[in-house]
Each structure stands twice: as structure tokens, then as C-alpha cells.
Design a protein around this motif. Structure first.
Motif, PDB file in Angstrom:
ATOM      1  N   GLN A 113      -2.616   2.175   8.612  1.00  0.00           N
ATOM      2  CA  GLN A 113      -2.017   3.314   7.892  1.00  0.00           C
ATOM      3  C   GLN A 113      -1.230   4.212   8.854  1.00  0.00           C
ATOM      4  OE1 GLN A 113      -2.508   2.818   4.787  1.00  0.00           O
ATOM      5  NE2 GLN A 113      -4.204   1.394   5.053  1.00  0.00           N
ATOM      6  N   THR A 114      -1.866   4.596   9.962  1.00  0.00           N
ATOM      7  CA  THR A 114      -1.156   5.487  10.889  1.00  0.00           C
ATOM      8  C   THR A 114      -0.053   4.715  11.632  1.00  0.00           C
ATOM      9  OG1 THR A 114      -2.912   5.168  12.533  1.00  0.00           O
ATOM     10  CG2 THR A 114      -3.037   7.135  11.187  1.00  0.00           C
ATOM     11  N   LEU A 115      -0.267   3.420  11.838  1.00  0.00           N
ATOM     12  CA  LEU A 115       0.781   2.610  12.471  1.00  0.00           C
ATOM     13  C   LEU A 115       2.042   2.635  11.603  1.00  0.00           C
ATOM     14  CD1 LEU A 115       1.788   0.511  14.581  1.00  0.00           C
ATOM     15  CD2 LEU A 115       0.891  -1.268  13.069  1.00  0.00           C
ATOM     16  N   ALA A 116       1.870   2.375  10.299  1.00  0.00           N
ATOM     17  CA  ALA A 116       3.025   2.339   9.392  1.00  0.00           C
ATOM     18  C   ALA A 116       3.714   3.703   9.355  1.00  0.00           C
ATOM     19  CB  ALA A 116       2.568   1.919   7.999  1.00  0.00           C
ATOM     20  N   ARG A 117       2.911   4.780   9.308  1.00  0.00           N
ATOM     21  CA  ARG A 117       3.486   6.132   9.316  1.00  0.00           C
ATOM     22  C   ARG A 117       4.324   6.352  10.582  1.00  0.00           C
ATOM     23  NH1 ARG A 117      -0.740  10.247  11.137  1.00  0.00           N
ATOM     24  NH2 ARG A 117       0.001   9.366  13.100  1.00  0.00           N
ATOM     25  N   ASP A 118       3.768   5.923  11.738  1.00  0.00           N
ATOM     26  CA  ASP A 118       4.476   6.146  13.008  1.00  0.00           C
ATOM     27  C   ASP A 118       5.726   5.269  13.115  1.00  0.00           C
ATOM     28  OD1 ASP A 118       2.580   8.010  13.628  1.00  0.00           O
ATOM     29  OD2 ASP A 118       1.426   6.714  14.973  1.00  0.00           O
ATOM     30  N   ILE A 119       5.650   4.026  12.611  1.00  0.00           N
ATOM     31  CA  ILE A 119       6.842   3.155  12.641  1.00  0.00           C
ATOM     32  C   ILE A 119       7.976   3.839  11.864  1.00  0.00           C
ATOM     33  CG2 ILE A 119       7.812   0.968  11.787  1.00  0.00           C
ATOM     34  CD1 ILE A 119       5.155  -0.375  12.461  1.00  0.00           C
ATOM     35  N   LYS A 120       7.609   4.398  10.711  1.00  0.00           N
ATOM     36  CA  LYS A 120       8.629   5.093   9.898  1.00  0.00           C
ATOM     37  C   LYS A 120       9.249   6.231  10.714  1.00  0.00           C
ATOM     38  CE  LYS A 120      10.554   6.639   5.957  1.00  0.00           C
ATOM     39  NZ  LYS A 120      11.518   7.585   6.450  1.00  0.00           N
TER      40      LYS A 120
END
Ligand code: SAM
Length: 415
Positions: free
Chosen positions: A376-383
């Protein structure tokens, strides 16, 4: 209120099943992927409901009898009741859905490196009751579940668990000490015990007298104080031909059988011959295994930084700097002044601070390798990186945590 005949269509990261009824999403405790069940609502939230399973109506085709006798009660392993191939698929979907939702990226297939299913963990943490017995916490509660064995602890820990229980029983029953938690860690040959609790002088004397030269490395932890009773307070590990010292309280990757796969993957994504900044570097296992020399590491735990410096010496590094510092204070100027070519990141579950992403992107660093234990936080940070001119080049997952919904991902981003 009871809702009947809910089909479980997904599992979220904390292990709860997902069902839908009349357009509402329901998160259900103890649900198995693919089953149809009745559930009792335990909380009404604005956008979803929370529920507890009452009974299975139609068994899931992926169900298997959990091989651990504590499974029904213990909160440690949430998906041991479905077969491993389905566990892997669920984890792939978890990552794919997070990327789709937060970063609007759709990936058709995602490779995931599978693990040994059982006896993989080199570290377990148990609650200790007043009689010295060992417990995990119950599902969704803070009540204790007494255990005599653990199927995901590695063989060495598993084979020594009854002897370790004897020690905690002896200390809690026969001295004035009160151990309330025990962390058991191991490498291939040694076991290190961190006994956490309250120890007065009398109990300290008792423990020293009885356990100073036993077969385990023992440390007492009372508040911020760490007292070494036997051994030297650390374990040594070998990864990809390198040797590391890891102190009692330092972070170390928990899956014995996947550490090398994880670091090899990060190394493959990173490439060679560059100076890296390794943020959240721990004791520099990642920095040294992934890049070797020419590294600056940043880590908040001062003791881990001491070990990082020792590990650099042990492995013959010549050009290195390890800084005890909060990674969020790394700025653009620092990255430019240090002439960094690439950045590796391996934050805890909360992911990256916004200011850190800004500093990295402002420095126009070309290559970023991000290791994450939280999709979840990975996807947020990639964005957030994408919004600042970066693209996701590669992503692969490594199953570091079989029988749970946790999974590690390795990502390559570039400008
Ligand atoms: C997932 S571990 C990774 C450690 C290392 N890369 C490894 O593979 O062993 C995350 C590390 O980040 C450290 N950490 C947590 N918060 C931090 C922060 N704000 N700044 C720097 N390091 C932090 C933790 O102490 C821990 O060692």
C-alpha cells in the motif's frame, strides 16, 4: 446483526476476508478465500462493515487443513488454511491492486519468488506469562495463546523451544524477575535470546549464576537497558559471500531462505559500478550485499550504524560512510555534494516521507531501487515519484512471509 451467504472474494493484508452484500464491502475475521459464510457484524463504519465469521456454508476449493495445531486461535499466521499456490496468487493481487488503485498502473503479470513454506523464520517474538510459559497473541485480540512449537520458526529455534521455555519458567518462578516478552533469534548455529521485563539485583544475580555459560546467547532488556548475560550480544550471518555482525536489537531480514534472493534481485535492478546512497540501511547488510564498496548508508538506529561500520571493515570496504540519522532529513544538497549515482530505499511499513521523495526527485538522481514490505505505501510512494517525473521500470516480489498476507516487493524506478 447476522448477514448470510457472503462469498469471500479477496483477503486483505491483515488476513481478513473481503465480501460484498447489497453494495457494501465487509471485512470478515477468520474468513477463507473462496468460501461462502454467515457472519455477525461487529462494527458499522462509514464505507464498510466489519464482521466475524459464524459458520462456513460452502467450503473454499483452496482450503487445506492447517498443519499447525494453534492455527484457529493464534494470530501469527492468517492464511495457513489455503494452499501455498493460492497464497502466492493472493499476494500478487494485493500488489497489483495497490498499484492500480494508488498509481493507476496496470501490470498483467507479476513474478513472485516463492519461499520454503514452513520453518523459515530466524526470529520469533513471544509473550511470557507469570509462570514463564510462552505465548503468541490470539487473533484480533491481546489475549495469550500458549504454544509449545511454531511451524514457521526455523528448525534450530523450533528444536530448542521446549528448552527455552524451561529457562523462562525457571527464571519467572524461581527468581524475582518478571520476563514478559522473549525474542528468539538464530543464525545457522547459534541462538540468541532477548529476555525483556523487570530485573532487580537479586534476579540479576540468579540469572548470572545459572545462565552465564549455557548454550544460548542471553541478553536481558529492562526498559532501555541491555545487559549481556552470556555470549557477546550479537549473531553473525553470511550473505552472498559476505560476513555480518548483527546486534541483539538490530533489524535483520527474517526469512533465512529468501535473504539472498531479495538482495540479488535488488542488485540485478541496481546494476554495477556506482556510488549509492542506501537509505534505511540497518546494519549495512543491504548496502554491502547489494553494492559492495562506494556506499553511504543512513539509518536511525545508532547501534545498527556501529555495526554497519564494523561490517564495512569486515568486508574490506574502502569508500564508505554510515550515518546515524533520520532519513527524512536527507536533502537535495547532500545527494548532489556526495555525488550519488543511485539510491536504494528499504523503509519500514509506513513508507517514505514526502519531503524525502521531494529531495530525491529534486536531485534528479537517475536510478532508484525501492525494497518494500508494504504494497500500500509502496504504491502511494511510486505515485508520488511518478508525479515528479519518474517511471516504474521493473517490479518483482519476494515471498518473505509464507502463511501470512505480508510480501516484499523490489522496484526499479528511473527518471
Ligand atoms: C526494513 S529495515 C531495512 C534494513 C536493511 N536495509 C536490511 O535489509 O537489513 C528498515 C530500517 O529502517 C530503520 N529506520 C526506521 N525509521 C527510520 C528513519 N526515519 N530514518 C532512518 N532509518 C529508519 C530501521 O531501524 C530499520 O533498520
Amino acid at each position: 446483526m447476522i448477514i448470510k451467504d457472503i462469498k469471500i472474494i479477496d483477503i486483505i493484508q491483515d488476513g481478513r476476508g473481503v465480501g460484498k452484500k447489497d453494495g457494501k464491502t465487509i471485512f470478515i475475521e477468520n474468513a477463507i478465500f473462496g468460501e461462502v459464510l454467515d457472519a455477525e457484524i461487529i462494527a458499522f463504519k462509514k464505507n464498510y462493515l466489519e464482521a466475524r465469521k459464524i459458520q462456513t456454508k460452502i467450503q473454499s476449493q483452496y482450503y487445506r487443513k492447517p498443519p499447525c495445531p494453534y492455527f484457529d486461535e493464534c494470530g501469527g499466521c492468517s492464511i495457513m488454511d489455503i494452499n501455498y499456490q493460492k497464497q502466492i496468487e493472493l499476494k500478487k493481487n494485493l500488489i497489483k491492486n495497490a498499484l492500480k488503485k494508488s498509481a493507476k498502473i496496470e501490470i498483467s503479470d507479476l513474478e513472485i519468488m516463492e519461499s520454503k513454506e514452513f520453518h523459515y523464520r530466524n526470529k520469533i517474538r513471544l509473550k511470557v506469562d507469570e509462570n514463564g510459559n510462552l505465548n503468541y497473541l490470539k487473533n484480533y485480540s491481546d489475549q495469550y495463546v500458549a504454544i509449545k512449537n511454531c511451524l514457521i520458526a526455523n528448525e534450530l529455534i523450533s528444536n530448542n523451544l521446549s528448552e527455552i521455555t524451561k529457562i523462562s519458567r525457571d527464571i519467572n518462578l524461581n527468581s524475582s524477575a518478571k520476563i514478559d516478552e522473549i525474542t528468539i533469534r538464530s543464525n545457522n548455529s547459534d541462538i540468541l535470546l532477548n529476555l525483556q521485563g523487570k530485573f532487580d539485583q537479586e534476579s540479576l544475580n540468579y540469572i548470572k549464576e545459572n545462565y552465564s555459560d549455557g548454550k544460548y546467547k542471553i541478553n536481558l532488556i529492562d526498559g532501555k537497558k541491555l545487559i549481556v548475560i552470556s555470549g557477546n550480544g550479537y549473531l553473525e550471518y553470511n550473505i552472498l559471500g559476505k560476513n555480518f555482525k548483527i546486534s541483539a536489537l538490530d533489524f535483520y531480514q527474517v526469512n533465512d531462505f529468501q535473504i539472498e534472493n531479495l538482495y540479488s534481485l535488488a542488485k540485478e535492478f541496481l546494476g554495477e559500478n556506482q556510488k549509492i546512497l542506501d537509505l534505511y540501511c540497518g546494519s549495512a547488510t543491504s548496502s554491502i550485499a547489494i553494492n559492495g564498496d562506494h556506499v553511504i548508508g543512513v539509518e536511525i538506529n545508532k547501534n545498527a550504524i556501529k555495526d554497519a561500520n564494523e561490517n564495512a571493515k569486515r568486508n574490506g570496504l574502502k569508500n564508505y560512510k554510515f550515518l546515524a540519522k533520520n532519513a527524512k532529513y536527507i536533502d537535495e544538497k547532500f545527494i548532489k555534494n556526495e555525488k550519488i549515482d543511485a539510491i536504494t530505499l528499504d523503509p519500514p511499513r509506513a513508507g517514505l516521507d514526502k519531503d524525502l521523495i521531494k529531495a530525491i526527485t529534486d536531485s534528479k538522481i537517475q536510478k532508484i531501487v525501492y525494497i518494500s514490505c508494504n504494497p500500500q505505501t509502496l504504491a502511494r510512494d511510486i505515485k508520488r515519484f511518478m508525479d515528479r517525473g519518474y517511471v516504474l521500470k521493473k517490479i518483482k516480489a519476494v515471498d518473505m512471509f509464507p502463511q501470512t498476507m505480508h510480501v516484499e516487493s523490489v522496484v526499479l524506478m528511473s527518471k
